[in-house]
Design a protein around this motif. Structure first.
Motif, PDB file in Angstrom:
ATOM      1  N   UNK A   1       1.832  11.498  -3.391  1.00 42.09           N
ATOM      2  CA  UNK A   1       0.853  10.856  -4.272  1.00 42.09           C
ATOM      3  C   UNK A   1       0.395   9.509  -3.697  1.00 42.09           C
ATOM      4  N   UNK A   2       1.324   8.770  -3.140  1.00 39.65           N
ATOM      5  CA  UNK A   2       0.958   7.487  -2.514  1.00 39.65           C
ATOM      6  C   UNK A   2       0.011   7.731  -1.339  1.00 39.65           C
ATOM      7  N   UNK A   3       0.282   8.792  -0.609  1.00 40.24           N
ATOM      8  CA  UNK A   3      -0.566   9.130   0.539  1.00 40.24           C
ATOM      9  C   UNK A   3      -1.984   9.457   0.088  1.00 40.24           C
ATOM     10  N   UNK A   4      -2.138  10.330  -0.900  1.00 36.98           N
ATOM     11  CA  UNK A   4      -3.465  10.726  -1.389  1.00 36.98           C
ATOM     12  C   UNK A   4      -4.199   9.534  -1.979  1.00 36.98           C
ATOM     13  N   UNK A   5      -3.480   8.697  -2.714  1.00 37.49           N
ATOM     14  CA  UNK A   5      -4.104   7.522  -3.322  1.00 37.49           C
ATOM     15  C   UNK A   5      -4.592   6.554  -2.246  1.00 37.49           C
ATOM     16  N   UNK A   6      -3.816   6.423  -1.166  1.00 38.82           N
ATOM     17  CA  UNK A   6      -4.162   5.474  -0.106  1.00 38.82           C
ATOM     18  C   UNK A   6      -5.256   6.004   0.809  1.00 38.82           C
ATOM     19  N   UNK A   7      -5.242   7.318   1.080  1.00 41.33           N
ATOM     20  CA  UNK A   7      -6.215   7.885   2.026  1.00 41.33           C
ATOM     21  C   UNK A   7      -6.772   9.190   1.491  1.00 41.33           C
ATOM     22  N   UNK A   8      -7.609   9.116   0.417  1.00 32.86           N
ATOM     23  CA  UNK A   8      -8.127  10.348  -0.198  1.00 32.86           C
ATOM     24  C   UNK A   8      -9.027  11.156   0.731  1.00 32.86           C
ATOM     25  N   UNK A   9      -9.602  10.472   1.747  1.00 34.53           N
ATOM     26  CA  UNK A   9     -10.477  11.184   2.669  1.00 34.53           C
ATOM     27  C   UNK A   9      -9.745  11.650   3.929  1.00 34.53           C
TER      28      UNK A   9
END
Length: 258
Positions: free
Chosen positions: A198-206
């Protein structure tokens, strides 16, 4: 000198011949005159001999002088050859010294350049993204990834967590978060895995791995028996990244969760 002696001898011979050859004229000379002629003749011969001896001595001295000159010239030539050989040797040694010095300078310059390169940030590419990273930053990330590839999930999770704390703004940080989630999933720490993804997606959604991260979140939720949460995550994945490969797998998972 030889010509002079030859002409003198001829003159003496002619005079002596004239003295004894003509009996008719012999009467013209008395004993005194004869003795005088002989004395004169002897004087001429003595003078010629002295002249010949003097010329011979002078010639011998000239020859000796020439010999000494030749010996001196030979000595000078040998000294010149020795000097040339010494200078040539010194020149060759100097050329070797210069070559050695240039090689040492090149090695030093190369060593300095290598050390500078080891300290300077380098352009790296991870997951299709390029950024600058310090050599130590790259080393630590690669170390963690090598441990993860060996299947040592607990150690890899520790290394990736340490990397995140040390380099929170690193270009490697998003990828490090993604693989941290995988390492935690590998050691079956599903809650921590969900947090990391979740931290990964929030930080780099693209990020190109973002859809895969959401699919991994849904897998962790399923392993935790939280079917509702897994369904919501899969629906989120289909809505946010409908054309991704992960979306295809999400559809299949949704069908199996019903």
């Amino acid at each position: 000198m030889t010509s002079f002696i030859r002409h003198g001898a001829v003159a003496v011979a002619l005079a002596f011949g004239a003295l004894i050859s003509a009996p008719a004229q012999a009467a013209l000379f008395d004993d005194t005159e004869a003795r005088k002629a002989i004395i004169d003749l002897r004087t001429v011969v003595a003078q010629l001999k002295d002249k010949a001896d003097a010329d011979s001595k002078a010639t011998a001295e000239q020859i000796a002088h020439l010999q000494r000159s030749l010996l001196d010239l030979n000595r000078q030539l040998e000294e010149a050859r020795a000097d040339n050989a010494r200078l040539r040797g010194q020149s060759e040694q100097l050329a070797r010294d210069v070559s050695d010095l240039q090689r040492v300078q090149k090695d030093i310059r190369q060593g300095v350049d290598d050390r500078i390169r080891k300290l300077e940030p380098q352009t790296v590419s991870v997951d299709g993204r390029e950024f600058l990273a310090e050599p130590e930053e790259t080393r630590l990330y690669e170390e963690a990834m090598n441990v993860l590839r060996k299947g040592s999930f607990a150690e890899a999770a520790d290394l990736l967590s340490s990397f995140q704390r040390r380099y929170p703004a690193s270009g490697y940080a998003p990828s490090a978060l993604f693989w941290l989630g995988n390492a935690q999933y590998g050691k079956r720490d599903f809650k921590e895995s969900i947090t990391a993804f979740r931290s990964f997606v929030s930080r780099a959604p693209d990020h190109p791995r973002a859809p895969e991260a959401l699919l991994s979140v849904a897998n962790s939720q399923s392993d935790l028996k939280d079917t509702k949460a897994a369904r919501r995550t899969l629906e989120e994945l289909l809505k946010t990244y409908p054309k991704s490969e992960a979306a295809v797998a999400a559809k299949e998972r949704l069908a199996s969760l019903r």
